[in-house]
Each structure stands twice: as C-alpha cells, then as structure tokens.
Design a protein around this motif. Structure first.
Motif, PDB file in Angstrom:
ATOM      1  N   GLY A 108       0.815  -1.216   0.000  1.00 33.03           N
ATOM      2  CA  GLY A 108       0.000   0.000   0.000  1.00 33.03           C
ATOM      3  C   GLY A 108       0.843   1.258   0.000  1.00 33.03           C
ATOM      4  N   LYS A 109       2.103   1.144   0.435  1.00 32.34           N
ATOM      5  CA  LYS A 109       2.996   2.299   0.484  1.00 32.34           C
ATOM      6  C   LYS A 109       3.840   2.444  -0.785  1.00 32.34           C
ATOM      7  CE  LYS A 109       3.425   1.711   5.495  1.00 32.34           C
ATOM      8  NZ  LYS A 109       4.350   1.401   6.618  1.00 32.34           N
ATOM      9  N   SER A 113       1.640  -0.417  -7.049  1.00 29.75           N
ATOM     10  CA  SER A 113       1.459  -1.783  -6.556  1.00 29.75           C
ATOM     11  C   SER A 113       0.036  -2.027  -6.069  1.00 29.75           C
ATOM     12  CB  SER A 113       2.444  -2.071  -5.416  1.00 29.75           C
ATOM     13  OG  SER A 113       3.763  -2.082  -5.895  1.00 29.75           O
ATOM     14  N   ARG A 114      -0.814  -1.042  -6.226  1.00 26.93           N
ATOM     15  CA  ARG A 114      -2.209  -1.152  -5.799  1.00 26.93           C
ATOM     16  C   ARG A 114      -3.090  -0.529  -6.876  1.00 26.93           C
ATOM     17  NH1 ARG A 114      -5.747   2.318  -3.207  1.00 26.93           N
ATOM     18  NH2 ARG A 114      -7.315   1.356  -1.833  1.00 26.93           N
ATOM     19  N   GLU A 139       3.076 -12.115  -6.689  1.00 27.66           N
ATOM     20  CA  GLU A 139       2.324 -12.218  -5.437  1.00 27.66           C
ATOM     21  C   GLU A 139       1.170 -11.232  -5.527  1.00 27.66           C
ATOM     22  OE1 GLU A 139       6.232 -12.968  -2.520  1.00 27.66           O
ATOM     23  OE2 GLU A 139       5.302 -10.985  -2.699  1.00 27.66           O
ATOM     24  N   PHE A 140      -0.009 -11.626  -5.065  1.00 28.31           N
ATOM     25  CA  PHE A 140      -1.133 -10.679  -5.096  1.00 28.31           C
ATOM     26  C   PHE A 140      -2.182 -11.048  -4.048  1.00 28.31           C
ATOM     27  CE2 PHE A 140      -2.560 -14.028  -7.952  1.00 28.31           C
ATOM     28  CZ  PHE A 140      -3.929 -14.139  -7.709  1.00 28.31           C
ATOM     29  N   TYR A 250      -3.734  -5.793  -4.763  1.00 31.26           N
ATOM     30  CA  TYR A 250      -2.353  -5.510  -4.356  1.00 31.26           C
ATOM     31  C   TYR A 250      -1.475  -6.552  -5.054  1.00 31.26           C
ATOM     32  CZ  TYR A 250      -4.892  -3.210  -0.526  1.00 31.26           C
ATOM     33  OH  TYR A 250      -5.759  -2.439   0.211  1.00 31.26           O
ATOM     34  N   PHE A 251      -0.466  -6.125  -5.784  1.00 29.27           N
ATOM     35  CA  PHE A 251       0.346  -7.103  -6.510  1.00 29.27           C
ATOM     36  C   PHE A 251       1.822  -6.715  -6.488  1.00 29.27           C
ATOM     37  CE2 PHE A 251      -0.582  -3.882  -9.649  1.00 29.27           C
ATOM     38  CZ  PHE A 251       0.566  -3.797 -10.423  1.00 29.27           C
TER      39      PHE A 251
END
Length: 257
Positions: A108-109, A113-114, A139-140, A250-251
């Motif tokens: 999230g930071k 990636s979101r 990865e997600f 999220y990935f």
C-alpha cells in the motif's frame, strides 16, 4: 482431358499419367507465377510418396537445386499456410501464505502496486522477460472478495523491459482487440472463470495457467515460472464475472535468477 489409368498399368505409365494430371490442373487454374513454376517443375519429376523421400529439381537457367520432401504439404505450395500452435508451457510453481495484513500494508505504500479492477473489467499486467533474470515471480491479494487470475506467455520479441498495465471491459472484448488484425474462422468460445477460462488467447499465446477464481481475499496468492524463452508474460486479473463489485488488488512482480 486426361483419362484415368488403371491400377494394373505399368508403374512408369502411372507416373507419366500423374505428371500429365498436374500439368492439366496448372493449365486450368490461374495461379501466381511462383506457384505455377513450382507445380510445373513437380510435373516433370516423381513426387515423393513416403516420409523421408526427397526429389531434387535443378533449374534449367541457373543450375540451382531445389529439394522437395514428402514432409512438405502440397497445401503449403498452394498458399494454404496452416497456423502453428505455440509450444506447451511447463507448469508454474504456485503457493499461498497467510501474512495478508503485512503484505497489504507494505504494498500500500509502494507506487503502482495497488489498483482497482472495476466490475466487468479485465486487467492485464504485461511483464517482459528480463535479461538479468531466468524466472518471473508474482504475489497478489485483494480486499474482501476473490478475483480471477491466470498467466499466458506472448512470444513477441522484447523491445522494452517496462512492466505495463492494460485494462479491457471484458475477456471477450480483450480477445477481440488482440485479434483485430487477424481473422479467425472458428474462435474458441470464452469459458467460465469458475471452471477456468478457455479463451482464444490459448491459440495465440502459450498458456502457463488458465484463469480461475482465486481466494486472494483470504491468502496471498504467489507463484513463479521459468522463462521458456524471450517474450512477455501476461498476468490476467479477471473481474468480468462480477456485475456489482470492484476489486482492490495488491500485486508484486519481480525476477530471480
């Protein structure tokens, strides 16, 4: 008009009749110059009958020698080039892990990636093979609800190592966009994400794993795949089956050697 020759006729006579039939067909049909030239050459020689048999044809003008094999289909000589299916892909390694909160907090930071996969949409993350790696990893996870996920491989030569995101309204629309420049007589119907997508992407690309609904809201979904060669991985997040809910995704994609 060429009369048929019985099976009892001498072998030399049958070969001669076969050559005359080829010549007659060339005279009756209008063929491109290069194809007509090949068929005219074939009419003068015995055509190979068994796999492995060859016929050498020497040009009357240049002396160059052409070799015809029984493995070369006559349909190809007439311009009917058959499509070659992509090679089968080795299966990926897949696993899950339960550190959902930590995973989402970390991604999230991070920038890019979101993202939100809207209802009815398919998001494709295009990941080119990287010369410094031999394997792609992913990865997600999602908030609250599951999402469809699958991986394909495009054998297109890599011109950039940038990872890009493509959004389409549905898996059907996406297939139509990919095949806009190529007409397909019998397209493979799009399947149900519940049972695994069987879209026409299977005909154009190598299928690493079909699109299935994944419980990415319960566990982090992860996997890896060794490069089959140079190309672009297509990581597909399919929310086309959802009529009401958007999915927050999220990935994380990376390479290893």
């Amino acid at each position: 008009m060429v009369s048929p020759v019985s099976d009892d006729a001498p072998e030399g006579l049958r070969k001669t009749a076969g050559a005359l039939e080829v010549q007659a067909s060339v005279e009756q049909e209008v063929l491109p110059a290069d194809q007509a030239q090949v068929l005219n050459k074939m009419a003068k020689y015995q055509v190979p009958q068994r796999s492995g048999d060859i016929v050498m044809i020497q040009s009357e003008h240049t002396g160059a020698i052409d070799i015809l094999s029984a493995d070369l289909e006559s349909a190809d000589l007439l311009g009917d080039h058959r499509k070659v299916s992509p090679p089968l892909m080795a299966p990926p390694c897949i696993w899950t892990f339960a550190k959902m909160k930590e995973f989402k907090s970390k991604l999230g930071k991070e920038k890019n990636s979101r993202l939100v996969v809207k209802r009815g949409e398919v998001v494709t993350i295009r990941v080119p093979t990287h010369p410094e790696g031999k394997r792609v990893c992913w990865e997600f996870a999602t908030d609250d609800y599951d999402i469809g996920f699958g991986v394909y491989f495009d054998w297109t030569p890599v011109t950039s190592t940038d990872i890009t995101v493509q959004v389409s309204d549905s898996s059907e629309d996406e297939d139509e966009d990919e095949e806009e420049e190529e007409e397909i007589e019998d397209p493979v119907p799009v399947g149900d994400v519940e049972r695994g997508s069987r879209s026409s992407l299977r005909g154009r690309y190598g299928e690493v794993m079909p699109v299935y609904r994944r419980d990415s809201h319960r566990d982090v979904q992860a996997g890896s795949h060794d490069y089959p060669g140079e190309g672009i991985y297509l990581l597909k997040f399919d929310n086309s089956y959802s009529l009401l809910r958007n999915k927050t995704l999220y990935f994380h994609v990376y390479y290893t050697s």
